[in-house]
Motif scaffolding. Structure first.
Motif, PDB file in Angstrom:
ATOM      1  N   LEU A   1     -13.665  10.454   8.619  1.00 28.79           N
ATOM      2  CA  LEU A   1     -13.019  11.440   7.765  1.00 28.79           C
ATOM      3  C   LEU A   1     -11.549  11.630   8.111  1.00 28.79           C
ATOM      4  O   LEU A   1     -10.704  11.784   7.220  1.00 28.79           O
ATOM      5  N   ALA A   2     -11.230  11.602   9.396  1.00 24.43           N
ATOM      6  CA  ALA A   2      -9.835  11.772   9.797  1.00 24.43           C
ATOM      7  C   ALA A   2      -8.961  10.670   9.203  1.00 24.43           C
ATOM      8  O   ALA A   2      -7.842  10.931   8.738  1.00 24.43           O
ATOM      9  N   GLY A   3      -9.476   9.443   9.215  1.00 19.67           N
ATOM     10  CA  GLY A   3      -8.717   8.337   8.628  1.00 19.67           C
ATOM     11  C   GLY A   3      -8.510   8.505   7.133  1.00 19.67           C
ATOM     12  O   GLY A   3      -7.432   8.200   6.608  1.00 19.67           O
ATOM     13  N   LEU A   4      -9.538   9.011   6.444  1.00 21.64           N
ATOM     14  CA  LEU A   4      -9.408   9.262   5.013  1.00 21.64           C
ATOM     15  C   LEU A   4      -8.299  10.277   4.729  1.00 21.64           C
ATOM     16  O   LEU A   4      -7.442  10.063   3.871  1.00 21.64           O
ATOM     17  N   LEU A   5      -8.333  11.362   5.466  1.00 16.35           N
ATOM     18  CA  LEU A   5      -7.370  12.423   5.214  1.00 16.35           C
ATOM     19  C   LEU A   5      -5.953  12.013   5.610  1.00 16.35           C
ATOM     20  O   LEU A   5      -4.983  12.404   4.949  1.00 16.35           O
ATOM     21  N   ASP A   6      -5.831  11.220   6.672  1.00 16.87           N
ATOM     22  CA  ASP A   6      -4.512  10.707   7.039  1.00 16.87           C
ATOM     23  C   ASP A   6      -3.941   9.833   5.928  1.00 16.87           C
ATOM     24  O   ASP A   6      -2.744   9.910   5.604  1.00 16.87           O
ATOM     25  N   ALA A   7      -4.798   8.994   5.330  1.00 22.98           N
ATOM     26  CA  ALA A   7      -4.343   8.115   4.252  1.00 22.98           C
ATOM     27  C   ALA A   7      -3.923   8.922   3.027  1.00 22.98           C
ATOM     28  O   ALA A   7      -2.923   8.613   2.372  1.00 22.98           O
ATOM     29  N   VAL A   8      -4.680   9.978   2.719  1.00 28.66           N
ATOM     30  CA  VAL A   8      -4.335  10.834   1.581  1.00 28.66           C
ATOM     31  C   VAL A   8      -3.001  11.527   1.808  1.00 28.66           C
ATOM     32  O   VAL A   8      -2.148  11.613   0.918  1.00 28.66           O
ATOM     33  N   GLU A   9      -2.799  12.034   3.013  1.00 30.86           N
ATOM     34  CA  GLU A   9      -1.567  12.748   3.327  1.00 30.86           C
ATOM     35  C   GLU A   9      -0.349  11.848   3.187  1.00 30.86           C
ATOM     36  O   GLU A   9       0.743  12.301   2.813  1.00 30.86           O
ATOM     37  N   ALA A  10      -0.518  10.557   3.461  1.00 31.33           N
ATOM     38  CA  ALA A  10       0.598   9.615   3.373  1.00 31.33           C
ATOM     39  C   ALA A  10       0.863   9.144   1.944  1.00 31.33           C
ATOM     40  O   ALA A  10       1.894   8.525   1.675  1.00 31.33           O
ATOM     41  N   ALA A  11      -0.058   9.433   1.024  1.00 26.97           N
ATOM     42  CA  ALA A  11       0.077   8.958  -0.355  1.00 26.97           C
ATOM     43  C   ALA A  11       0.773  10.002  -1.216  1.00 26.97           C
ATOM     44  O   ALA A  11       0.716  11.196  -0.926  1.00 26.97           O
ATOM     45  N   PRO A  12       1.447   9.588  -2.302  1.00 22.02           N
ATOM     46  CA  PRO A  12       1.991  10.570  -3.246  1.00 22.02           C
ATOM     47  C   PRO A  12       0.855  11.341  -3.915  1.00 22.02           C
ATOM     48  O   PRO A  12      -0.256  10.819  -4.045  1.00 22.02           O
ATOM     49  N   PRO A  13       1.094  12.577  -4.358  1.00 21.78           N
ATOM     50  CA  PRO A  13       0.017  13.395  -4.944  1.00 21.78           C
ATOM     51  C   PRO A  13      -0.724  12.709  -6.076  1.00 21.78           C
ATOM     52  O   PRO A  13      -1.942  12.835  -6.192  1.00 21.78           O
ATOM     53  N   VAL A  14      -0.016  11.977  -6.925  1.00 27.02           N
ATOM     54  CA  VAL A  14      -0.658  11.351  -8.075  1.00 27.02           C
ATOM     55  C   VAL A  14      -1.592  10.222  -7.653  1.00 27.02           C
ATOM     56  O   VAL A  14      -2.495   9.836  -8.403  1.00 27.02           O
ATOM     57  N   ALA A  15      -1.423   9.684  -6.438  1.00 26.75           N
ATOM     58  CA  ALA A  15      -2.248   8.574  -5.960  1.00 26.75           C
ATOM     59  C   ALA A  15      -3.263   9.002  -4.910  1.00 26.75           C
ATOM     60  O   ALA A  15      -3.998   8.167  -4.386  1.00 26.75           O
ATOM     61  N   ALA A  16      -3.339  10.295  -4.608  1.00 29.85           N
ATOM     62  CA  ALA A  16      -4.172  10.757  -3.501  1.00 29.85           C
ATOM     63  C   ALA A  16      -5.637  10.376  -3.683  1.00 29.85           C
ATOM     64  O   ALA A  16      -6.285   9.888  -2.750  1.00 29.85           O
ATOM     65  N   VAL A  17      -6.193  10.593  -4.873  1.00 33.56           N
ATOM     66  CA  VAL A  17      -7.603  10.291  -5.095  1.00 33.56           C
ATOM     67  C   VAL A  17      -7.830   8.784  -5.090  1.00 33.56           C
ATOM     68  O   VAL A  17      -8.839   8.299  -4.569  1.00 33.56           O
ATOM     69  N   ASP A  18      -6.909   8.011  -5.671  1.00 33.57           N
ATOM     70  CA  ASP A  18      -7.038   6.547  -5.633  1.00 33.57           C
ATOM     71  C   ASP A  18      -7.135   6.052  -4.196  1.00 33.57           C
ATOM     72  O   ASP A  18      -7.985   5.212  -3.868  1.00 33.57           O
ATOM     73  N   VAL A  19      -6.259   6.538  -3.344  1.00 37.80           N
ATOM     74  CA  VAL A  19      -6.258   6.130  -1.937  1.00 37.80           C
ATOM     75  C   VAL A  19      -7.548   6.572  -1.261  1.00 37.80           C
ATOM     76  O   VAL A  19      -8.156   5.819  -0.484  1.00 37.80           O
ATOM     77  N   PHE A  20      -7.982   7.779  -1.559  1.00 41.73           N
ATOM     78  CA  PHE A  20      -9.224   8.307  -0.987  1.00 41.73           C
ATOM     79  C   PHE A  20     -10.402   7.417  -1.374  1.00 41.73           C
ATOM     80  O   PHE A  20     -11.223   7.043  -0.518  1.00 41.73           O
ATOM     81  N   GLU A  21     -10.510   7.074  -2.651  1.00 41.70           N
ATOM     82  CA  GLU A  21     -11.606   6.234  -3.126  1.00 41.70           C
ATOM     83  C   GLU A  21     -11.576   4.862  -2.457  1.00 41.70           C
ATOM     84  O   GLU A  21     -12.610   4.354  -1.990  1.00 41.70           O
ATOM     85  N   ARG A  22     -10.407   4.255  -2.402  1.00 40.39           N
ATOM     86  CA  ARG A  22     -10.301   2.916  -1.837  1.00 40.39           C
ATOM     87  C   ARG A  22     -10.658   2.901  -0.352  1.00 40.39           C
ATOM     88  O   ARG A  22     -11.427   2.053   0.106  1.00 40.39           O
ATOM     89  N   ARG A  23     -10.140   3.868   0.407  1.00 37.40           N
ATOM     90  CA  ARG A  23     -10.395   3.893   1.837  1.00 37.40           C
ATOM     91  C   ARG A  23     -11.867   4.198   2.133  1.00 37.40           C
ATOM     92  O   ARG A  23     -12.470   3.590   3.021  1.00 37.40           O
ATOM     93  N   LEU A  24     -12.475   5.124   1.386  1.00 41.97           N
ATOM     94  CA  LEU A  24     -13.887   5.420   1.598  1.00 41.97           C
ATOM     95  C   LEU A  24     -14.745   4.200   1.265  1.00 41.97           C
ATOM     96  O   LEU A  24     -15.706   3.887   1.988  1.00 41.97           O
ATOM     97  N   GLY A  25     -14.403   3.507   0.177  1.00 38.05           N
ATOM     98  CA  GLY A  25     -15.146   2.300  -0.175  1.00 38.05           C
ATOM     99  C   GLY A  25     -15.109   1.254   0.915  1.00 38.05           C
ATOM    100  O   GLY A  25     -16.116   0.603   1.209  1.00 38.05           O
ATOM    101  N   GLU A  26     -13.950   1.087   1.548  1.00 36.69           N
ATOM    102  CA  GLU A  26     -13.837   0.129   2.654  1.00 36.69           C
ATOM    103  C   GLU A  26     -14.718   0.547   3.832  1.00 36.69           C
ATOM    104  O   GLU A  26     -15.337  -0.294   4.482  1.00 36.69           O
ATOM    105  N   GLN A  27     -14.776   1.829   4.102  1.00 40.11           N
ATOM    106  CA  GLN A  27     -15.510   2.301   5.271  1.00 40.11           C
ATOM    107  C   GLN A  27     -17.019   2.156   5.117  1.00 40.11           C
ATOM    108  O   GLN A  27     -17.717   1.892   6.095  1.00 40.11           O
ATOM    109  N   VAL A  28     -17.542   2.348   3.904  1.00 36.89           N
ATOM    110  CA  VAL A  28     -18.998   2.290   3.732  1.00 36.89           C
ATOM    111  C   VAL A  28     -19.450   1.020   3.024  1.00 36.89           C
ATOM    112  O   VAL A  28     -20.644   0.851   2.762  1.00 36.89           O
ATOM    113  N   GLY A  29     -18.528   0.113   2.707  1.00 39.24           N
ATOM    114  CA  GLY A  29     -18.893  -1.140   2.070  1.00 39.24           C
ATOM    115  C   GLY A  29     -19.296  -1.006   0.617  1.00 39.24           C
ATOM    116  O   GLY A  29     -20.150  -1.759   0.126  1.00 39.24           O
ATOM    117  N   ALA A  30     -18.706  -0.077  -0.119  1.00 37.36           N
ATOM    118  CA  ALA A  30     -19.037   0.131  -1.525  1.00 37.36           C
ATOM    119  C   ALA A  30     -18.245  -0.820  -2.407  1.00 37.36           C
ATOM    120  O   ALA A  30     -17.083  -1.127  -2.124  1.00 37.36           O
TER     121      ALA A  30
END
Length: 414
Positions: free
Chosen positions: A9-38
């Motif tokens: 979770l910490a990695g997800l939130l760090d990635a979101v914080e580094a992204a622009p607001p309009v891309a926050a959910v995109d980054v969240f989805e991509r990083r979570l998918g990588e972590q759980v193999g979705a």
């Protein structure tokens, strides 16, 4: 496979914080998918009408409205999306469609903050996830609720996605007067509200705020329709919030709103209102009724109106005084506030007390859907003639030995 340092979770939130607001959910989805193999992760946002989920998408190059976001209806509560919203629990289901590997699954996780059902997180995985992966998905969905709550302050992306049809100027003003979350779960209470707009905005609003020892609730209904009603409502809600934030009692708040409306509209526009202040320790309620329908109390399987004496609506007469009346809630009580759009015209055909008794154990968030669906059905598919607004407060009590103090009967009068 070794765990990456940015997993979790910490990695997800760090990635979101580094992204622009309009891309926050995109980054969240991509990083979570990588972590759980979705193979796919997507966020579905509850639309404004509360009848569908909208798969979050960006507007096309031509601006908002040039792309139609995919919508998933919530009308059928037996289907997975509707059940997940209602039950608020993670679900693992067979993956939809052909051509997927045997054992592929779909995971649906509610994205909710303090009872406010913001949407769902959907993941498609080639095989059932382990317990650690499911725990991460559940935690990520909960964190996403706070990500969306934060990021939507900076971009209209979520507004674009939630809107099905264009909104009128009056509708835009009205929405800005409503609280950001329509549901709030706290230790002592659960609250949910909903506004079903008329074909021309009728000036309804509701509001609430919580401090250390009190819950403030208001419901107002401005005279007229469209922009004129929205402007009246703006003045009333702005004055009430200003008084609340200045620490004024309910009588003084209503008096100030009355003066503002009289001063700026020369007595030619008025606003009915119901103002409540709930003591979170005792369940004692201070109330001002400015010409508004009284709240309904659901207690011990029965429904009755709280016996409040109405004063004049705000804006009718300069110098009007407003009485602060008192009653008390018991643990297990349900209090329902309504505007006249819920009880007049075609809505009169709705057996409101019967609905409240039959659904007395329904979560307030779901009760709002039940009530508004009943009003829409009574209207026979025609646009509503007036806004229909409801708010439900379930009182659990303070949760300690002082709860016994909240057992007195409801009484009216000053």
């Amino acid at each position: 496979m070794p765990k990456r340092s940015d997993d979790g979770l910490a990695g997800l939130l760090d990635a979101v914080e580094a992204a622009p607001p309009v891309a926050a959910v995109d980054v969240f989805e991509r990083r979570l998918g990588e972590q759980v193999g979705a193979e796919r992760v997507s966020f579905l946002l509850t639309d404004f009408a509360g009848q569908a989920l909208v798969r979050l998408t960006h507007p096309g190059a031509g601006g908002p409205g040039t792309e139609r976001a995919e919508q998933v209806s919530l009308d059928d509560e037996t289907l997975p999306y509707g059940r997940t919203v209602i039950e608020q629990r993670l679900r693992v289901l067979p993956a939809p469609g052909d051509g997927r590997p045997a054992g592929a699954v779909r995971v649906l996780a509610p994205v909710t903050a303090r009872g406010d059902a913001i949407g769902l997180l959907e993941l498609l995985l080639p095989q059932p996830p382990g317990e650690d992966a499911l725990a991460l998905v559940a935690a990520a969905a909960h964190a996403l609720a706070y990500v969306v709550t934060t990021e939507r302050r900076h971009t209209d992306l979520y507004e674009w996605s939630r809107r099905g049809d264009p909104v009128s100027l009056a509708g835009e003003i009205q929405r800005q007067l409503l609280p950001n979350a329509f549901t709030c779960e706290a230790g002592q209470f659960t609250l949910a509200a909903w506004l079903e707009p008329a074909s021309t905005v009728g000036g309804d609003t509701f509001d609430y705020a919580l401090d250390a020892d009190r819950l403030y609730v208001s419901m107002t209904d401005a005279m007229g329709h469209d922009t004129a009603a929205a402007l009246l409502a703006t003045l009333a809600v702005g004055s009430l919030r200003n008084g609340r934030r200045a620490g004024h009692d309910l009588g003084r708040m209503a008096g100030a709103a009355n003066r503002a409306l009289v001063e700026h509209h020369d007595g030619l526009g008025f606003v009915t209102g119901l103002l409540l202040s709930v003591d979170l320790v005792t369940g004692g309620v201070d109330a001002v009724d400015a010409g508004h329908p009284p709240p309904l109390l659901v207690r011990d399987g029965e429904v009755r109106a709280v016996p409040l004496e109405p004063d004049l609506p705000m804006g009718v007469l300069a110098g009007t005084g407003y009485r602060v009346q008192r009653f008390r809630l018991r643990p297990g009580d349900r209090l329902v506030l309504l505007t006249d759009g819920m009880v007049e015209r075609s809505a009169r055909r709705v057996d409101l007390p019967g609905l409240l008794v039959r659904h007395r154990d329904t979560h307030p968030r779901q009760l709002m859907r039940v009530l508004t669906a009943a009003v829409q059905e009574a209207a026979g598919g025609e646009p509503l003639a007036d806004d229909a607004t409801a708010l439900c407060l379930d009182w659990a009590g303070p949760g300690d030995d002082r709860r016994a103090e909240a057992g007195a009967s409801v009484t009216g009068g000053p």
